[in-house]
Write a protein that holds these residues in place. Structure first.
Motif, short mmCIF file in Angstrom:
data_model
loop_
_atom_site.label_atom_id
_atom_site.label_comp_id
_atom_site.label_asym_id
_atom_site.label_seq_id
_atom_site.Cartn_x
_atom_site.Cartn_y
_atom_site.Cartn_z
N ARG A 172 60.14 12.67 44.26
CA ARG A 172 60.55 11.52 45.06
C ARG A 172 59.73 11.42 46.34
NH1 ARG A 172 63.86 10.08 49.15
NH2 ARG A 172 64.32 12.25 49.65
N LYS A 173 59.51 12.55 46.99
CA LYS A 173 58.70 12.56 48.22
C LYS A 173 57.27 12.13 47.93
CE LYS A 173 61.32 16.10 50.75
NZ LYS A 173 61.25 17.46 51.34
N THR A 174 56.75 12.56 46.77
CA THR A 174 55.39 12.18 46.39
C THR A 174 55.28 10.67 46.19
OG1 THR A 174 54.99 14.33 45.34
CG2 THR A 174 53.58 12.48 44.67
N GLN A 175 56.26 10.09 45.51
CA GLN A 175 56.24 8.65 45.28
C GLN A 175 56.38 7.87 46.60
OE1 GLN A 175 59.40 8.11 42.46
NE2 GLN A 175 58.18 8.82 40.72
N LEU A 176 57.25 8.39 47.48
CA LEU A 176 57.41 7.74 48.77
C LEU A 176 56.11 7.78 49.58
CD1 LEU A 176 60.97 8.89 49.92
CD2 LEU A 176 60.24 6.58 49.31
N LEU A 177 55.44 8.94 49.57
CA LEU A 177 54.19 9.07 50.30
C LEU A 177 53.15 8.11 49.77
CD1 LEU A 177 52.48 10.53 52.43
CD2 LEU A 177 51.90 12.22 50.67
N LEU A 395 41.14 14.90 58.90
CA LEU A 395 42.33 14.20 58.45
C LEU A 395 43.57 14.99 58.82
CD1 LEU A 395 41.17 13.21 54.85
CD2 LEU A 395 41.14 11.77 56.88
N THR A 396 44.64 14.28 59.09
CA THR A 396 45.91 14.95 59.35
C THR A 396 46.44 15.52 58.03
OG1 THR A 396 47.26 12.98 58.92
CG2 THR A 396 46.40 13.27 61.16
N PRO A 397 47.31 16.52 58.09
CA PRO A 397 47.88 17.06 56.84
C PRO A 397 48.54 15.98 55.99
CG PRO A 397 48.38 18.52 58.68
CD PRO A 397 47.74 17.29 59.26
N GLU A 398 49.21 15.02 56.63
CA GLU A 398 49.84 13.94 55.88
C GLU A 398 48.79 13.07 55.19
OE1 GLU A 398 53.30 10.56 56.58
OE2 GLU A 398 52.05 11.21 58.25
N GLU A 399 47.68 12.79 55.87
CA GLU A 399 46.61 11.99 55.27
C GLU A 399 45.95 12.74 54.12
OE1 GLU A 399 45.34 9.43 59.26
OE2 GLU A 399 44.32 11.30 58.75
N GLN A 400 45.74 14.05 54.29
CA GLN A 400 45.17 14.85 53.21
C GLN A 400 46.06 14.82 51.98
OE1 GLN A 400 43.99 18.81 54.50
NE2 GLN A 400 43.56 18.05 56.55
N ARG A 401 47.36 14.98 52.19
CA ARG A 401 48.30 14.96 51.07
C ARG A 401 48.34 13.58 50.42
NH1 ARG A 401 54.27 14.89 50.97
NH2 ARG A 401 54.95 15.88 49.02
N PHE A 402 48.27 12.54 51.24
CA PHE A 402 48.26 11.18 50.71
C PHE A 402 47.05 10.95 49.82
CE2 PHE A 402 46.57 6.85 51.29
CZ PHE A 402 47.58 6.12 50.66
N ILE A 403 45.87 11.41 50.25
CA ILE A 403 44.66 11.23 49.45
C ILE A 403 44.78 11.96 48.11
CG2 ILE A 403 42.21 11.84 49.32
CD1 ILE A 403 41.98 11.19 52.27
N ILE A 404 45.30 13.17 48.16
CA ILE A 404 45.47 13.94 46.92
C ILE A 404 46.42 13.21 45.98
CG2 ILE A 404 46.37 16.09 45.95
CD1 ILE A 404 45.41 17.49 48.51
#
Length: 819
Positions: A172-177, A395-404
Motif C-alpha cells: 500500500r505504501k509503495t502504491q501511494l508513493l 536525491l533525497t531518500p524519498e526520491e530515490q525510493r520513488f524512482i525505484i
C-alpha cells in the motif's frame, strides 16, 4: 436632440484640436534603453508636466507656441530642450546621461538619515549593469530537478481494511508513493549573448509521472533576471513583474535594512522588500547585499498572489557567486510553488544548479536563431548510469525510493503479458459500452485503435428534417516518429423521411515537425448557410440546405512561422423543401420553412497564408513546441468559385486580409487586437451559401470579442467590402487593485471596443464594453467567469446597452485564455 448633442461634441473636439497639439517621444539612457518614470515639465510653468511610462514613452498636450522643456530622472543629469508647437503633432526623443558620482552621493546622504535600506539599494541599482551577468555573453551547464509531492484527503472510500497479509501495508505504501509524487530531471547546456539571445541544448531529460504542474524544466521559457526593469514570465504570471533591483523598482518598492552580519570577511546587509502598491508591485521578501561592494549575494522573494496563472503561491531563491568582486553570477536557483484543489494539495520545488561558466564563448555567425532549445531523441533515453554520473544534487531518500518504485512499475507495466491483460479488459464488449460509452478496440503492436458509437451517441433528436440515427466509426494509428492517421465515418438515417446520409473524413499527419497534413472529406448531409449565426437564428430551417461534396486539403509550415493551407471542394447543393419536418415545438421556439431554390453545383478553391515573424520554438525529436512571438500574425485568405469546370455553376472571387496580436503594456496589463478587411473581388454568379456574413450577436452570451461583436443586431450578407476591428485589454490588477481590498477578491477588469463598417449597406456599428472577471479552480483546471456591460451605437440603430456573461478555460499548454 441627439443629433444636436453630437454636433456640439464634434465642434468642441474640433476647437480643442485647433488649440492644442500633442508632443510625444521616448526618453532613453546612454545605452538607448528606455528610462521609466522620468519627469518632463515646461520651464517656468511646472503645472504643464508629465511622466514617462515603464517603456520610457511620454505624451503631453501643448498649445501652439514655443517652449523650453526640462527632462529629469533620478541618477541622471537634467536636460533642457527647445521645441516649437505649430500646426501638427510633434515628436521629440531625448537621451539622458548618468549624473556624476558626487551628485548622486549627495542625494544618498540625505536619504540615509531616514532610509538606509533605500540608500543601499540605490548604490546597487547604480552599478547593476556592471554586475549583471546577462550583459555578457556566456555559456553554462545546467542541472534541474523538479519535484511534486501530492497529499490527498483521506475519505471513507480510501480507508484501508485490516489484512492478515504481512506485506499488504508495504504494498500500500509503495502504491501511494508511486501516485503521490512526480519527478523530472534535466541536464542541459545553455548559451547566451546580449540582448536575450539564447540557445539551450538538452542533453538529458527524464520524467517520472505527470509533469503538468512542474515548472522551469527548461531555461528558455522564463528567465528570473532581477537585474532587468521588468521580467516577462508569460507562462507564470499574467503581467510583467517589476524588479526591485531597478530604477522603476526604487519607486515601486520600499526598502528596509533588517539586519547586518559578517560572512566570509564581508558585511552583509539584509534588505526587506515591501511593495508600495499591490496593484503595481508584485514581490516581497529579502535581498542580501555585500556592503561596500554593493553586490547581490542572494535573494528570497515571494510573488504576491493575484496574477499567478496556475499556482496559489510562488517563491524564488537565488544565490550568486561574486566573481572578481564585480560580477553576480547565478549559482543556484530554488523555486517553491504549489496549488490546492478540493481533494488534493500539490507542493512543488524546482532546484536548478548552474556550473562551468564560460564568459569567453565563441559563437558562429548564425548560432542563435528562433530555435531556442533542442532536445534529441537520445536525451529521452538516458539510463540510471548516466544520471549517476551527471547528477550534481543528491536525491533525497524519498526520491530515490520513488524512482525505484516507478521504474519497477514501468518495467512491470511494459511487459507483454501485462499489456495484453490491460488490452483484453479495454477491448471487452460490455452492456454499458454498447449503451453509453462506445465500443473500443486497441492493437498495441500495430499502434492502432478503433471505436464504434454507442446507442446513446447514435441518437440525433434535433435535426432540420426530424430526428435521425447515426452509427459512426473512428480509426486512429500512430507511428513511432509521431506520424498519425485518423478518421471518422458516419451513416445517418432519417426517421421521419427515411433518407440516408453520411460522411467520412481522413487526415494524415505526415510531417509532425512542420505540421504537414493532408486530409479528405466526402459527405452527403445537411449544411448550414450561416453556420456561426446567433443561437436565435442558426437553428431555423431557412438556414439549412442539402449538400453532397468532396473536399481535399493540405496544410504545411514552409518556414518558421509561415503556413499555407490549400483546399479544393466540389459540392452539389439542393433545397430541403421536399423534406418533411416536425413543427411540434414551433409554438415554443419560433421557426420558419426550408428555402426553395434550384439545385446547382459549386467548385471552390481556397488558400490561406499566415505568417508570424520571429516565432520562437523548441525542437523536440519529432515535433516543435511553439513559444510565441513579439510580432503580430498577418494572414490572407482567397476563395475562388471556379465556373464551368465539372459543371460548376458558381463564379466569384473573395479575399480577406487581417492582422492580430497579443502584447503587454508593461505593468498596465495585456492587450489583444484583431483587424481585418474582406471583399468580393468579383461576383458574376454568387450563391447564397457563398455570401460572407457579419454574424449577429447571441443574447446574453459574451462571444470571443476578437472575432465577433456583442450587440450587433443583423447578419449581413455582403458583396462589397467590409472593415472590422476589435481591441481587448485586461488590466491584470493594475487599475482595479488600487481599490481597497479588491486584490483579495481576485477580480480583474477588462475593457474593449469594436467597430464594423459594411459598405454595401453603409452600415456602421461600434461598441464598447467593460467587465469583471475571476478565475476559479475547476477539476484541476482554471475556469474564468466574466460578466460584462456593453454599450453600442451605429447609423442604423439607437444607442443601447446589454449585459453578457462568459466562461473560458485556461489552456494548459500555452497558459493563455482565448481572449
Amino acid at each position: 436632440m441627439r443629433n444636436g448633442l453630437l454636433l456640439l461634441s464634434l465642434l468642441l473636439i474640433a476647437f480643442a484640436g485647433v488649440a492644442q497639439r500633442k508632443l510625444t517621444g521616448v526618453v532613453t539612457d546612454e545605452n538607448n534603453l528606455p528610462i521609466p518614470f522620468a519627469d518632463i515639465y515646461v520651464k517656468n510653468n511646472i503645472e504643464l508636466r508629465t511622466q514617462t511610462d515603464v517603456n520610457g514613452n511620454y505624451s503631453i498636450q501643448l498649445f501652439e507656441g514655443e517652449y523650453y522643456l526640462i527632462f529629469t530622472a533620478i541618477g541622471y543629469d537634467e536636460r533642457e530642450s527647445y521645441v516649437t508647437i505649430q500646426f501638427t503633432n510633434e515628436v521629440r526623443d531625448i537621451q539622458l546621461f548618468p549624473s556624476k558620482v558626487s551628485d548622486i552621493e549627495e542625494v544618498e546622504i540625505v536619504t540615509k538619515k531616514s532610509n538606509p535600506g533605500r540608500e543601499i539599494m540605490l548604490k546597487v541599482v547604480k552599478q547593476r549593469d556592471r554586475m549583471n551577468q546577462w550583459n555578457y555573453p556566456h555559456s553554462t551547464d545546467v542541472y534541474i530537478k523538479a519535484t511534486e509531492k501530492i497529499e490527498r484527503k483521506q475519505g471513507k472510500n480510501n480507508e484501508q481494511k485490516p489484512s492478515d497479509d504481512p506485506f499488504e501495508e508495504e504494498r500500500r505504501k509503495t502504491q501511494l508513493l508511486a501516485g503521490n509524487m512526480n519527478l523530472a530531471e534535466v541536464q542541459a547546456t545553455r548559451y547566451y549573448a546580449p540582448q536575450n539571445k539564447v540557445k539551450e541544448i538538452r542533453n538529458a531529460f527524464t520524467q517520472r509521472g505527470d509533469g503538468r504542474l512542474l515548472y522551469y524544466t527548461t531555461t528558455v521559457k522564463s528567465n528570473f533576471n532581477f537585474f532587468e526593469n521588468l521580467m516577462h514570465l508569460d507562462d507564470l504570471h499574467a503581467s510583467p513583474v517589476s524588479s526591485p533591483i531597478s530604477g522603476p523598482g526604487i519607486l515601486s518598492y520600499k526598502y528596509r535594512l533588517e539586519a547586518q552580519y559578517e560572512e566570509n570577511g564581508h558585511l552583509i546587509d539584509k534588505i526587506k522588500i515591501i511593495p508600495r502598491s499591490s496593484s503595481t508591485s508584485t514581490l516581497s521578501g529579502y535581498i542580501y547585499i555585500i556592503d561596500s561592494l554593493w553586490l547581490v549575494q542572494k535573494l528570497e522573494l515571494t510573488m504576491e498572489k493575484g496574477n499567478l496563472l496556475n499556482y496559489d503561491y510562488f517563491t524564488i531563491e537565488q544565490q550568486f557567486d561574486n566573481v572578481g568582486d564585480t560580477l553576480c553570477v547565478l549559482r543556484e536557483q530554488l523555486l517553491t510553488y504549489g496549488v490546492k484543489y478540493k481533494e488534493q494539495t500539490s507542493t512543488c520545488t524546482t532546484l536548478a544548479k548552474f556550473s562551468n561558466y564560460d564568459f569567453n564563448p565563441e559563437y558562429a555567425k548564425k548560432f542563435f536563431s528562433d530555435e531556442v532549445a533542442i532536445t534529441s531523441k537520445e536525451a529521452y533515453e538516458r539510463d540510471s548510469a548516466f544520471w549517476k554520473e551527471e547528477r550534481v544534487v543528491s536525491l533525497t531518500p524519498e526520491e530515490q525510493r520513488f524512482i525505484i518504485v516507478k521504474d519497477s512499475l514501468r518495467d512491470a507495466f511494459n511487459r507483454k503479458e501485462y499489456l495484453d491483460s490491460i488490452d483484453a479488459v479495454f477491448n471487452k464488449v460490455t452492456v454499458w459500452k454498447v449503451l453509453w460509452f462506445g465500443i473500443d478496440h486497441r492493437n498495441r503492436p500495430q499502434r492502432t485503435q478503433w471505436s464504434f458509437n454507442s446507442i446513446a451517441a447514435m441518437a440525433r433528436p434535433l435535426y432540420p428534417a426530424g430526428p435521425r440515427v447515426a452509427p459512426g466509426f473512428n480509426f486512429f494509428k500512430k507511428w513511432e516518429d509521431q506520424r498519425t492517421i485518423d478518421s471518422y465515418s458516419e451513416l445517418s438515417v432519417g426517421i421521419l423521411n427515411g433518407d440516408l446520409k453520411g460522411s467520412s473524413w481522413w487526415r494524415y499527419l505526415y510531417d509532425p515537425f512542420h505540421q504537414g497534413k493532408m486530409y479528405i472529406r466526402g459527405s452527403h448531409e445537411f449544411d448550414a448557410i450561416v453556420p456561426f449565426d446567433a443561437i436565435t437564428q442558426v437553428y431555423k430551417r431557412s438556414n439549412f440546405i442539402e449538400v453532397t461534396k468532396l473536399r481535399l486539403g493540405h496544410d504545411y509550415e514552409y518556414f518558421n512561422g509561415f503556413y499555407i493551407n490549400a483546399e479544393v471542394e466540389f459540392a452539389e447543393r439542393r433545397s430541403l423543401s421536399k423534406y418533411q419536418n416536425l413543427s411540434t415545438f414551433d409554438s415554443l421556439i419560433p421557426n420558419d420553412q426550408f428555402t426553395e431554390f434550384e439545385g446547382y453545383q459549386a467548385l471552390l478553391g481556397e488558400i490561406t497564408v499566415s505568417y508570424t515573424p520571429k516565432q520562437k520554438y523548441m525542437r523536440e525529436p519529432y515535433r516543435k513546441v511553439i513559444l510565441g512571438s513579439k510580432w503580430p500574425t498577418i494572414y490572407a485568405y482567397y476563395q475562388r468559385g471556379i465556373p464551368k469546370l465539372f459543371g460548376s455553376d458558381v463564379d466569384h472571387e473573395y479575399a480577406v486580409v487581417g492582422i492580430q496580436q497579443n502584447f503587454q503594456l508593461g505593468t498596465l496589463g495585456t492587450s489583444n487586437y484583431h483587424v481585418k478587411a474582406g471583399k468580393f473581388l468579383s461576383a458574376k454568379n454568387l450563391k447564397d451559401a457563398d455570401f460572407k456574413y457579419q454574424r449577429r450577436s447571441t443574447p446574453l452570451w459574451f462571444a470571443n470579442p476578437l472575432f465577433s461583436f456583442q450587440d450587433q443586431d443583423s447578419s449581413l450578407p455582403s458583396r462589397e467590402y467590409y472593415l472590422e476591428a476589435h481591441f481587448v485589454h485586461h488590466d491584470n490588477g493594475a487599475i482595479i487593485n488600487k481599490i481597497p481590498f479588491m486584490k483579495k477578491t481576485g477580480i480583474g477588469l477588462v475593457v474593449g471596443v469594436g467597430a464594423l463598417y459594411v459598405h454595401e449597406y453603409r452600415y456602421q456599428h461600434y461598441e464598447v464594453f467593460t467587465g469583471l472577471e475571476r478565475s476559479f479552480k475547476f477539476s484541476k483546471r482554471r475556469l474564468r467567469i466574466g460578466i460584462y456591460g456593453v454599450a453600442s451605437d451605429g447609423n442604423k440603430i439607437n444607442p443601447r446597452t446589454a449585459w453578457k456573461i462568459s466562461f473560458a478555460v485556461l489552456d494548459d499548454r500555452n497558459m493563455k485564455w482565448n481572449f
